[in-house]
Motif scaffolding. Structure first.
Motif, PDB file in Angstrom:
ATOM      1  N   GLU A  93     -40.592   0.243  53.592  1.00 24.07           N
ATOM      2  CA  GLU A  93     -39.855   0.942  52.531  1.00 24.07           C
ATOM      3  C   GLU A  93     -38.362   0.637  52.542  1.00 24.07           C
ATOM      4  O   GLU A  93     -37.662   0.919  51.558  1.00 24.07           O
ATOM      5  CB  GLU A  93     -40.068   2.457  52.659  1.00 24.07           C
ATOM      6  CG  GLU A  93     -41.493   2.924  52.429  1.00 24.07           C
ATOM      7  CD  GLU A  93     -42.407   2.629  53.606  1.00 24.07           C
ATOM      8  OE1 GLU A  93     -41.881   2.340  54.708  1.00 24.07           O
ATOM      9  OE2 GLU A  93     -43.635   2.686  53.424  1.00 24.07           O
ATOM     10  N   ASP A  94     -37.865   0.064  53.631  1.00 23.33           N
ATOM     11  CA  ASP A  94     -36.444  -0.278  53.746  1.00 23.33           C
ATOM     12  C   ASP A  94     -36.250  -1.714  53.284  1.00 23.33           C
ATOM     13  O   ASP A  94     -36.652  -2.655  53.963  1.00 23.33           O
ATOM     14  CB  ASP A  94     -35.985  -0.119  55.195  1.00 23.33           C
ATOM     15  CG  ASP A  94     -34.504  -0.422  55.381  1.00 23.33           C
ATOM     16  OD1 ASP A  94     -33.832  -0.755  54.383  1.00 23.33           O
ATOM     17  OD2 ASP A  94     -34.031  -0.329  56.520  1.00 23.33           O
ATOM     18  N   ILE A  95     -35.607  -1.936  52.125  1.00 22.53           N
ATOM     19  CA  ILE A  95     -35.564  -3.275  51.530  1.00 22.53           C
ATOM     20  C   ILE A  95     -34.685  -4.270  52.289  1.00 22.53           C
ATOM     21  O   ILE A  95     -34.706  -5.466  51.972  1.00 22.53           O
ATOM     22  CB  ILE A  95     -35.117  -3.227  50.050  1.00 22.53           C
ATOM     23  CG1 ILE A  95     -33.678  -2.695  49.923  1.00 22.53           C
ATOM     24  CG2 ILE A  95     -36.070  -2.408  49.220  1.00 22.53           C
ATOM     25  CD1 ILE A  95     -33.136  -2.795  48.499  1.00 22.53           C
ATOM     26  N   GLU A  96     -33.938  -3.825  53.270  1.00 24.87           N
ATOM     27  CA  GLU A  96     -33.159  -4.780  54.060  1.00 24.87           C
ATOM     28  C   GLU A  96     -33.831  -5.100  55.397  1.00 24.87           C
ATOM     29  O   GLU A  96     -33.312  -5.871  56.194  1.00 24.87           O
ATOM     30  CB  GLU A  96     -31.738  -4.260  54.305  1.00 24.87           C
ATOM     31  CG  GLU A  96     -31.652  -3.029  55.182  1.00 24.87           C
ATOM     32  CD  GLU A  96     -30.216  -2.575  55.422  1.00 24.87           C
ATOM     33  OE1 GLU A  96     -29.300  -3.401  55.207  1.00 24.87           O
ATOM     34  OE2 GLU A  96     -30.012  -1.412  55.792  1.00 24.87           O
ATOM     35  N   THR A 136     -34.191  -5.390  43.616  1.00 28.67           N
ATOM     36  CA  THR A 136     -33.543  -4.165  43.151  1.00 28.67           C
ATOM     37  C   THR A 136     -34.551  -3.029  43.077  1.00 28.67           C
ATOM     38  O   THR A 136     -35.638  -3.196  42.528  1.00 28.67           O
ATOM     39  CB  THR A 136     -32.910  -4.353  41.764  1.00 28.67           C
ATOM     40  OG1 THR A 136     -31.946  -5.406  41.819  1.00 28.67           O
ATOM     41  CG2 THR A 136     -32.233  -3.077  41.282  1.00 28.67           C
ATOM     42  N   ASP A 137     -34.171  -1.897  43.642  1.00 26.83           N
ATOM     43  CA  ASP A 137     -34.945  -0.666  43.498  1.00 26.83           C
ATOM     44  C   ASP A 137     -34.090   0.281  42.671  1.00 26.83           C
ATOM     45  O   ASP A 137     -33.220   0.987  43.190  1.00 26.83           O
ATOM     46  CB  ASP A 137     -35.248  -0.069  44.867  1.00 26.83           C
ATOM     47  CG  ASP A 137     -36.113   1.193  44.781  1.00 26.83           C
ATOM     48  OD1 ASP A 137     -36.329   1.687  43.661  1.00 26.83           O
ATOM     49  OD2 ASP A 137     -36.568   1.677  45.832  1.00 26.83           O
ATOM     50  N   PHE A 202     -41.214  -7.809  37.542  1.00 26.81           N
ATOM     51  CA  PHE A 202     -41.287  -6.399  37.898  1.00 26.81           C
ATOM     52  C   PHE A 202     -42.678  -6.110  38.435  1.00 26.81           C
ATOM     53  O   PHE A 202     -43.682  -6.362  37.763  1.00 26.81           O
ATOM     54  CB  PHE A 202     -41.000  -5.530  36.675  1.00 26.81           C
ATOM     55  CG  PHE A 202     -41.141  -4.043  36.937  1.00 26.81           C
ATOM     56  CD1 PHE A 202     -40.265  -3.391  37.791  1.00 26.81           C
ATOM     57  CD2 PHE A 202     -42.146  -3.312  36.324  1.00 26.81           C
ATOM     58  CE1 PHE A 202     -40.379  -2.031  38.033  1.00 26.81           C
ATOM     59  CE2 PHE A 202     -42.274  -1.948  36.557  1.00 26.81           C
ATOM     60  CZ  PHE A 202     -41.389  -1.292  37.401  1.00 26.81           C
ATOM     61  N   GLY A 203     -42.749  -5.626  39.660  1.00 29.76           N
ATOM     62  CA  GLY A 203     -44.054  -5.344  40.253  1.00 29.76           C
ATOM     63  C   GLY A 203     -43.912  -4.608  41.567  1.00 29.76           C
ATOM     64  O   GLY A 203     -42.813  -4.240  41.985  1.00 29.76           O
ATOM     65  N   MET A 204     -45.044  -4.412  42.230  1.00 28.07           N
ATOM     66  CA  MET A 204     -45.062  -3.629  43.465  1.00 28.07           C
ATOM     67  C   MET A 204     -45.021  -4.515  44.704  1.00 28.07           C
ATOM     68  O   MET A 204     -45.634  -5.582  44.741  1.00 28.07           O
ATOM     69  CB  MET A 204     -46.308  -2.754  43.522  1.00 28.07           C
ATOM     70  CG  MET A 204     -46.395  -1.683  42.453  1.00 28.07           C
ATOM     71  SD  MET A 204     -47.804  -0.568  42.704  1.00 28.07           S
ATOM     72  CE  MET A 204     -47.189   0.436  44.067  1.00 28.07           C
ATOM     73  N   VAL A 205     -44.303  -4.049  45.710  1.00 27.45           N
ATOM     74  CA  VAL A 205     -44.335  -4.609  47.060  1.00 27.45           C
ATOM     75  C   VAL A 205     -44.656  -3.425  47.960  1.00 27.45           C
ATOM     76  O   VAL A 205     -43.870  -2.483  48.033  1.00 27.45           O
ATOM     77  CB  VAL A 205     -42.999  -5.247  47.474  1.00 27.45           C
ATOM     78  CG1 VAL A 205     -43.080  -5.747  48.915  1.00 27.45           C
ATOM     79  CG2 VAL A 205     -42.629  -6.375  46.535  1.00 27.45           C
ATOM     80  N   GLY A 206     -45.794  -3.477  48.606  1.00 23.40           N
ATOM     81  CA  GLY A 206     -46.236  -2.300  49.337  1.00 23.40           C
ATOM     82  C   GLY A 206     -46.661  -1.232  48.341  1.00 23.40           C
ATOM     83  O   GLY A 206     -47.484  -1.476  47.462  1.00 23.40           O
ATOM     84  N   THR A 208     -44.293   0.510  46.448  1.00 26.48           N
ATOM     85  CA  THR A 208     -43.112   0.814  45.640  1.00 26.48           C
ATOM     86  C   THR A 208     -42.861  -0.292  44.627  1.00 26.48           C
ATOM     87  O   THR A 208     -43.089  -1.465  44.902  1.00 26.48           O
ATOM     88  CB  THR A 208     -41.872   0.976  46.541  1.00 26.48           C
ATOM     89  OG1 THR A 208     -42.156   1.944  47.564  1.00 26.48           O
ATOM     90  CG2 THR A 208     -40.666   1.440  45.743  1.00 26.48           C
ATOM     91  N   TYR A 209     -42.352   0.086  43.444  1.00 24.85           N
ATOM     92  CA  TYR A 209     -42.000  -0.890  42.419  1.00 24.85           C
ATOM     93  C   TYR A 209     -40.610  -1.471  42.693  1.00 24.85           C
ATOM     94  O   TYR A 209     -39.693  -0.758  43.119  1.00 24.85           O
ATOM     95  CB  TYR A 209     -42.010  -0.243  41.037  1.00 24.85           C
ATOM     96  CG  TYR A 209     -43.386  -0.094  40.451  1.00 24.85           C
ATOM     97  CD1 TYR A 209     -44.053  -1.190  39.889  1.00 24.85           C
ATOM     98  CD2 TYR A 209     -44.039   1.139  40.471  1.00 24.85           C
ATOM     99  CE1 TYR A 209     -45.330  -1.054  39.363  1.00 24.85           C
ATOM    100  CE2 TYR A 209     -45.314   1.280  39.936  1.00 24.85           C
ATOM    101  CZ  TYR A 209     -45.958   0.171  39.391  1.00 24.85           C
ATOM    102  OH  TYR A 209     -47.219   0.296  38.868  1.00 24.85           O
TER     103      TYR A 209
END
Length: 230
Positions: A93-96, A136-137, A202-206, A208-209
């Motif tokens: 969930e942490d994008i970095e 980008t979230d 635009f789509g999901m990773v895990g 989350t969008y």
């Protein structure tokens, strides 16, 4: 002539030594010197105790138990190593985090395997390598430059704050649309970001969008389209 019992003992000893060698090599980096010494000592006690007993069946039973114990040590060590690696990778969930980048690359590999998104995914994977793919979230108000988690020399991008907004508003603002209201598609099936001229997905990773935008390797983004419908 070697008796049948002696032959069984020799075979058991040779098998045990071979199995123990294989298990020891697998667990060398996972077991402490103390546990390793205990395992070797146990094996030596079993095989070279000097007992004159002819009950080979008992020896085989003890040997089986020892081998099972060594195998359990190997599995436990591997599980612990995987847990340590997962902990050091951070949360998806942490994008970095490295965990997120691994999930991102896995997602792109899935898209690459599908005929309809193969070209787009390949372009995104190249953008990851080139450091030109932005994640980008909008819902969380975060953005970061993607990096390849498999590259030992890659530097993790620093997460930056972005305007927090709902996805409907964000996509209306960013994606170029035709006169009939449909979003413009590039030849590789990606969208167009009208503010930057970059390709977008635009789509999901895990779970989350995310909004992914990128330029092709060695290519600058096109001029922003300020006349597109919104």
């Amino acid at each position: 002539m070697v008796s049948e019992i002696t032959t069984v003992r020799l075979w058991s000893q040779q098998t045990a030594l071979r199995v123990f060698k294989e298990v020891s090599e697998e667990t060398a980096s996972q077991s402490s010197s103390q546990s390793s010494g205990t395992a070797q000592s146990s094996l030596a006690d079993l095989l070279f105790s000097g007992s004159n007993s002819d009950e080979a069946e008992d020896d085989d039973t003890s040997l089986s138990r020892l081998i099972a114990s060594l195998q359990q040590q190997a599995m436990t060590g591997a599980a612990a190593e995987e847990a340590d690696e997962a902990a050091s990778d951070g949360a998806v969930e942490d994008i970095e985090s490295k965990a997120f980048m691994k999930a991102l690359v896995a997602k792109l590999e899935e898209l690459k395997a599908a005929s309809g998104t193969s070209a787009m995914a390949e372009a995104m994977l190249k953008a990851v390598e080139a450091g030109t793919l932005t994640v980008t979230d909008a819902a969380a108000g975060e953005t970061v430059k993607a990096w390849n988690p498999a590259d030992a020399d890659a530097k993790a991008g620093e997460k930056k704050a972005a305007a927090t907004t709902d996805w409907t508003s964000f996509l209306k603002q960013h994606l170029t649309r035709e006169g009939n209201g449909l979003y413009v598609r590039n030849d590789d099936s990606s969208h167009q970001d009208r503010l930057t001229g970059e390709s977008a997905y635009f789509g999901m990773v895990g779970e989350t969008y995310y909004y992914l935008s990128w330029t092709k390797a060695g290519e600058a983004g096109a001029a922003p389209d300020t006349t597109a419908n919104v």
